[in-house]
Enzyme design. Structure first.
Site, PDB file in Angstrom:
ATOM      1  N   ASP A   1       0.966  -1.245  -0.322  1.00  0.00           N
ATOM      2  CA  ASP A   1      -0.191  -0.001   0.004  1.00  0.00           C
ATOM      3  C   ASP A   1       0.969   1.288  -0.108  1.00  0.00           C
ATOM      4  O   ASP A   1       0.760   2.211   0.924  1.00  0.00           O
ATOM      5  CB  ASP A   1      -1.069   0.043   1.170  1.00  0.00           C
TER       6      ASP A   1
ATOM      7  N   ASN B   1       1.359   6.799   3.056  1.00  0.00           N
ATOM      8  CA  ASN B   1       2.259   6.124   3.673  1.00  0.00           C
ATOM      9  C   ASN B   1       3.728   6.203   3.659  1.00  0.00           C
ATOM     10  O   ASN B   1       4.521   5.441   3.996  1.00  0.00           O
ATOM     11  CB  ASN B   1       1.703   4.438   3.332  1.00  0.00           C
TER      12      ASN B   1
ATOM     13  N   ASP C   1       3.186   1.872   7.836  1.00  0.00           N
ATOM     14  CA  ASP C   1       2.158   1.162   7.827  1.00  0.00           C
ATOM     15  C   ASP C   1       2.051   0.090   6.715  1.00  0.00           C
ATOM     16  O   ASP C   1       1.803   0.108   5.726  1.00  0.00           O
ATOM     17  CB  ASP C   1       1.010   2.195   7.234  1.00  0.00           C
TER      18      ASP C   1
END
Length: 330
Positions: A206, A211, A222
């Site tokens: 992700d 992030n 994360d």
């Protein structure tokens, strides 16, 4: 595996006292200071610690990941941090990174300041490419055992099934959406078939600008969605603009990436397929979490006809993009 079932209000017992007692149960001593941070899937707090810097306490959503999957996330994060890759890994206390308290599971992280990276800057893109290349060089060294893989079945078919079973679509949109979804999945599978034989590796999963923190260089945060998949998954979300602009940006990222890891240019065919899968997965994620009271407050537009009309329009644009030639590198 990741579950689609969740308690309608999984965090209703997670009051300030419970958060502080949970942190104290790890062996640290909180000083009563507590700040809720922006997070929907999990619950995340900055907690003051007596005689030390505050820590970030992450409470995992009940029922989403197994302990084994969370610990595999932690192991990968620590493996990267041990190689001096700037990633915020869970804090070890004793020999433990995952803690249990009052029915909740939590991990603690170092607080890290920073700001979003300047992705319009070539040097920033080269820098990010180098570090993602280092992440993937480690990711290739072994495979996940418990964490899931990013596949058309999981992100595409399962997402469409969730939307269908929940009867989320306004009646006048059903035929258009499901016919379009069939066409999209046909094109997506065609892109995957074209890339047959590409290696699946451990990924951040992700790696979007939200992030990433920048402070004298990048910090990756994360790893909650770390998974197996094609390397391009950790690159394409850093791109923006039209095809010419994205090609220029990707060329810089890949230039940095190749200093530490090989890059198979066939993966360029997957960019629009992965973008489409992410759009379907996001809609299904909102549907799966809608009974959590935090979601209707944060995303009040989700169950409106306008949302689905806009989604169909955007997915039609994706169908066109899937039929266009892929981005090419110089």
């Amino acid at each position: 595996m990741e579950t689609t079932n969740n308690d309608a209000t999984p965090y209703y017992r997670l009051d300030p006292d419970t958060v502080l007692h949970a942190v104290d149960s790890t062996g640290l001593v909180s000083d009563g200071r507590l700040l809720a941070l922006n997070s929907y899937e999990n619950r995340v707090y900055q907690v003051g610690i007596e005689g030390a810097d505050p820590v970030i306490a992450k409470f995992y959503r009940p029922g989403r990941w197994s302990d084994e999957q969370i610990l595999e996330e932690h192991s990968f994060s620590l493996e990267l941090a041990e190689r001096e890759i700037p990633l915020i890994a869970p804090t070890r206390i004793g020999n433990q990174t995952l803690f249990h308290h009052d029915g909740f599971r939590l991990a603690l992280f170092k607080r890290q300041g920073g700001h979003p990276p300047e992705l319009g800057d070539r040097e920033t893109r080269l820098w990010l490419g180098r570090f993602i290349g280092r992440i993937h060089a480690v990711g290739k060294s072994k495979s996940f055992v418990s964490r899931p893989a990013l596949t058309p079945d999981r992100f595409g078919d399962d997402s469409i099934a969730t939307i269908r079973e929940g009867r989320w679509l306004p009646p006048h949109m059903e035929s258009a959406f499901y016919s379009l979804a069939d066409d999209l999945m046909l094109r997506i599978r065609g892109a995957y078939e074209r890339c047959s034989g590409i290696r699946t590796i451990r990924l951040h999963g992700d790696c979007h600008p939200g992030n990433l923190l920048w402070r004298d260089g990048p910090y990756f945060v994360d790893m909650d969605d770390c998974q197996s998949g094609p390397a391009i998954q950790d690159l394409w979300m850093l791109l923006s603009g039209d095809a010419v602009e994205m090609a220029m940006q990707l060329a810089d990222i890949v230039e940095g990436y190749r200093q530490f890891c090989d890059f198979d240019t066939r993966e360029l065919y997957l960019i629009e397929a992965l973008r489409t899968l992410r759009m379907l997965h996001h809609a299904a994620w909102l549907a799966r979490r809608w009974e959590d009271p935090a979601f209707p407050i944060a995303f009040p537009w989700f169950d409106s006809p306008r949302y689905w009309e806009d989604l169909v329009l955007n997915l039609r644009e994706q169908l066109s993009a899937l039929q266009e030639p892929s981005i090419s590198l110089p």
